[in-house]
Design a protein around this motif. Structure first.
Motif, mmCIF file in Angstrom:
data_model
loop_
_atom_site.group_PDB
_atom_site.id
_atom_site.type_symbol
_atom_site.label_atom_id
_atom_site.label_comp_id
_atom_site.label_asym_id
_atom_site.label_seq_id
_atom_site.Cartn_x
_atom_site.Cartn_y
_atom_site.Cartn_z
ATOM 1 N N ILE A 1 -0.437 2.211 8.798
ATOM 2 C CA ILE A 1 0.503 2.725 8.239
ATOM 3 C C ILE A 1 0.971 4.263 7.989
ATOM 4 N N LYS A 2 0.857 4.798 9.246
ATOM 5 C CA LYS A 2 1.275 6.424 8.762
ATOM 6 C C LYS A 2 2.841 6.956 9.959
ATOM 7 N N GLU A 3 2.520 7.450 10.061
ATOM 8 C CA GLU A 3 4.019 7.719 11.243
ATOM 9 C C GLU A 3 4.487 7.015 12.189
ATOM 10 N N LEU B 1 8.045 11.931 -0.044
ATOM 11 C CA LEU B 1 8.087 10.622 -0.579
ATOM 12 C C LEU B 1 7.492 10.981 -2.074
ATOM 13 N N ARG B 2 6.094 10.043 -1.363
ATOM 14 C CA ARG B 2 5.671 9.232 -2.391
ATOM 15 C C ARG B 2 5.298 10.642 -3.880
ATOM 16 N N PHE B 3 5.501 11.595 -3.340
ATOM 17 C CA PHE B 3 5.497 12.919 -4.640
ATOM 18 C C PHE B 3 6.936 12.764 -5.553
ATOM 19 N N ILE C 1 -4.359 1.894 -1.140
ATOM 20 C CA ILE C 1 -3.071 2.153 -0.163
ATOM 21 C C ILE C 1 -2.930 3.165 0.209
ATOM 22 N N SER C 2 -2.697 3.870 -0.456
ATOM 23 C CA SER C 2 -2.420 5.186 -0.131
ATOM 24 C C SER C 2 -2.508 6.628 -1.446
ATOM 25 N N SER C 3 -3.305 7.186 -1.334
ATOM 26 C CA SER C 3 -4.084 8.342 -2.251
ATOM 27 C C SER C 3 -2.425 9.061 -2.585
HETATM 28 O O1 LIG Z 1 -1.933 14.292 0.005
HETATM 29 C C1 LIG Z 1 -2.393 14.469 1.028
HETATM 30 O O2 LIG Z 1 -1.631 15.434 1.421
HETATM 31 C C2 LIG Z 1 -2.057 13.848 2.318
HETATM 32 C C3 LIG Z 1 -2.615 11.976 2.407
HETATM 33 C C4 LIG Z 1 -2.708 10.894 2.791
HETATM 34 O O3 LIG Z 1 -2.185 9.587 3.097
HETATM 35 P P1 LIG Z 1 -2.723 8.483 2.246
HETATM 36 O O4 LIG Z 1 -3.882 8.887 0.801
HETATM 37 O O5 LIG Z 1 -1.753 7.664 2.850
HETATM 38 O O6 LIG Z 1 -4.090 8.433 3.532
HETATM 39 C C5 LIG Z 1 -2.816 11.806 4.628
HETATM 40 O O7 LIG Z 1 -2.749 10.733 5.966
HETATM 41 C C6 LIG Z 1 -1.243 12.415 4.564
HETATM 42 O O8 LIG Z 1 -1.708 12.913 6.174
HETATM 43 C C7 LIG Z 1 -1.847 13.643 3.536
#
Ligand SMILES: O=C(O)C1=C[C@@H](OP(=O)(O)O)[C@@H](O)[C@H](O)C1
Ligand SMILES: C=C(OP(=O)(O)O)C(=O)O
Length: 432
Positions: free
Chosen positions: A340-342, A100-102, A170-172
């Motif tokens: 804020i994971k699954e 989703l985020r990519f 928040i999230s990478s």
């Molecule tokens: O970029 C990635 O492949 C991921 C980044 C991490 O998330 P966050 O950046 O939200 O911590 C990780 O928890 C996720 O399983 C995979």
């Protein structure tokens, strides 16, 4: 589906699936390239299927074979022809935050109107970091339920080159999404990241894969990225390395009394979750790494430690099992983002391991675990429909005094569909 797992020592060697993070990224890069790329060693999980379907929806052609996939980049057949730019493109991200985020920024290079379907907990995981980016690019967006009652995000507009500033805590995955996208645009961009940068090692993975596909990004201390526009992804062949996040389950299994060696992990990997080896060594586990793989020796007692979750959130559930039977008090700090994971993993780890008999306390941003002599088991636990909680419970079951019953185990297919096959091959006893 629910499963009983009986206590018992696992014994043998397990070949770890390939890295989900590297696979998502290499599939994206190949899909946005101008040529054909073979990607070797892709482990097909639900999350990887979501990314494959997403790039197909944008026009990339993907053929899946036994040990590799072949991708014909969408620049070849889509962007140049400017086809169907106005049609609403549906991208089903299933439960995959990475997809989703990519894809949110990347899809808006190709299509003006995109509808992202989010299943499970995904619709509740944060996306607001992108709202500023949308506003700067004049992309309209709305959350809505589709006709099937599913959560969706609908975007309307193309992303523009420019200067963007986003928070790093928040999230990478937002940073990764923009690092993929901005080089493709017809102008230069700058990406500023403010505040603490969490999951930094995942940004390093992104930069490494982008470099492998010929994309140049100037990284100023992970705070500013200078990105030239009009770059093109290109690579004929790519091989995905093994997954330390998955390897961690069996490495930790080895540390708590099973007799395990793992194969398929790259010793000098840049994956943040590689730190599992150092953490386990710190806790007193004997680990030997040779050409064949990583061997765990369980001749020593584990001792408590402090674990910083900032850069390795995915291995915290399984490390909590090790801490549950280590001597002394382990503190897992900077773990707030596990919520804020699954699922709310911080809560799930504490509630399920305490059912098994662990002495574990949930704090706002941390977990405190005081080691006990053994886990009792003999109860029903729940995966919270989260693959990493389910696999954590299965490994914990090996050292319980009595069998356990895990509810909702099918969630493992998100990242490791063969997990229970591998578990059984090592002698794990499972039945319905
Ligand atoms: O970029 C990635 O492949 C991921 C980044 C991490 O998330 P966050 O950046 O939200 O911590 C990780 O928890 C996720 O399983 C995979
Ligand atoms: C959090 C995870 O993945 P994602 O964010 O891609 O859903 C995971 O695999 O543990």
């Amino acid at each position: 589906m629910n499963l009983y797992i009986k206590p018992g020592v696992l014994n043998g060697c397990v070949k770890i699936p390939s890295s989900k993070s590297f696979a998502h990224r290499s599939i994206m890069c190949a899909a946005f390239s101008e040529n054909e790329c073979i990607i070797d060693n892709v482990s097909i999980s639900d999350d990887i299927k979501a990314t494959i379907e997403a790039v197909k929806s944008l026009g990339a052609e993907v053929d899946i074979f036994d040990h590799y996939i072949k991708i014909k980049g969408l620049f070849l057949n889509k962007i140049k022809d400017n086809l169907s730019k106005d049609k609403l493109n549906i991208i089903d991200c299933n439960e995959s935050g990475s997809t989703l985020r990519f894809m949110i920024p990347a899809a808006s290079v190709v299509n003006k109107r995109n509808c992202f379907i989010m299943r499970g907990n995904l619709g509740k995981r944060p996306l607001d970091v992108y709202f500023d980016v949308f506003e700067k690019s004049n992309i309209k967006y709305k959350y809505e339920k589709n006709e099937y009652g599913e959560d969706t995000l609908v975007t309307d507009g193309f992303i523009k080159p420019g200067e963007y500033t986003i928070p790093g805590n928040i999230s990478s995955q937002f940073i990764t999404g923009l690092l993929f996208t901005l080089p493709l645009l017809d102008g230069d961009s700058i990406l500023n990241v403010t505040g603490t940068i969490e999951s930094k090692s995942y940004i390093s993975i992104t930069l490494e894969v982008l470099k492998d596909f010929g994309i140049e990004i100037e990284n100023i201390d992970f705070k500013k990225f200078i990105i030239k526009g009009n770059q093109r992804y290109s690579k004929d062949r790519y091989s995905v390395e093994g997954d330390f996040s998955q390897g961690a389950f069996f490495l930790c299994a080895g540390a708590i009394g099973n007799s395990i060696s793992v194969e398929g992990l790259k010793e000098e990997s840049i994956q943040g979750d590689r730190i599992v080896i150092d953490i386990l060594k710190n806790m007193g586990a004997s680990i030997n790494i040779d050409r064949e793989g990583i061997n765990m020796y369980t001749n020593s007692e584990l001792k408590s430690t402090i674990i910083d979750a900032s850069d390795c959130p995915d291995i915290i559930p399984i490390l909590s099992v090790c801490a549950s039977v280590a001597n002394g008090k382990t503190e897992i700090i900077n773990a707030g983002r596990l919520r804020i994971k699954e699922c709310d993993r911080l809560h799930a780890v504490c509630s399920e391991l305490s059912k098994l008999g662990a002495d574990i306390t949930e704090k706002e941003n941390s977990i405190i675990i005081t080691g006990v002599n053994s886990l009792k088991g003999g109860c029903e636990v729940w995966s919270h429909k989260d693959h990493r909680i389910c696999m954590m419970l299965a490994i914990a079951a090996t050292l319980c005094e009595e069998k356990i019953y895990i509810r909702d185990v099918e969630c493992i297919s998100k990242s490791y569909p063969n997990f229970f096959d591998d578990f059984k091959k090592l002698g794990g006893i499972i039945y319905e």
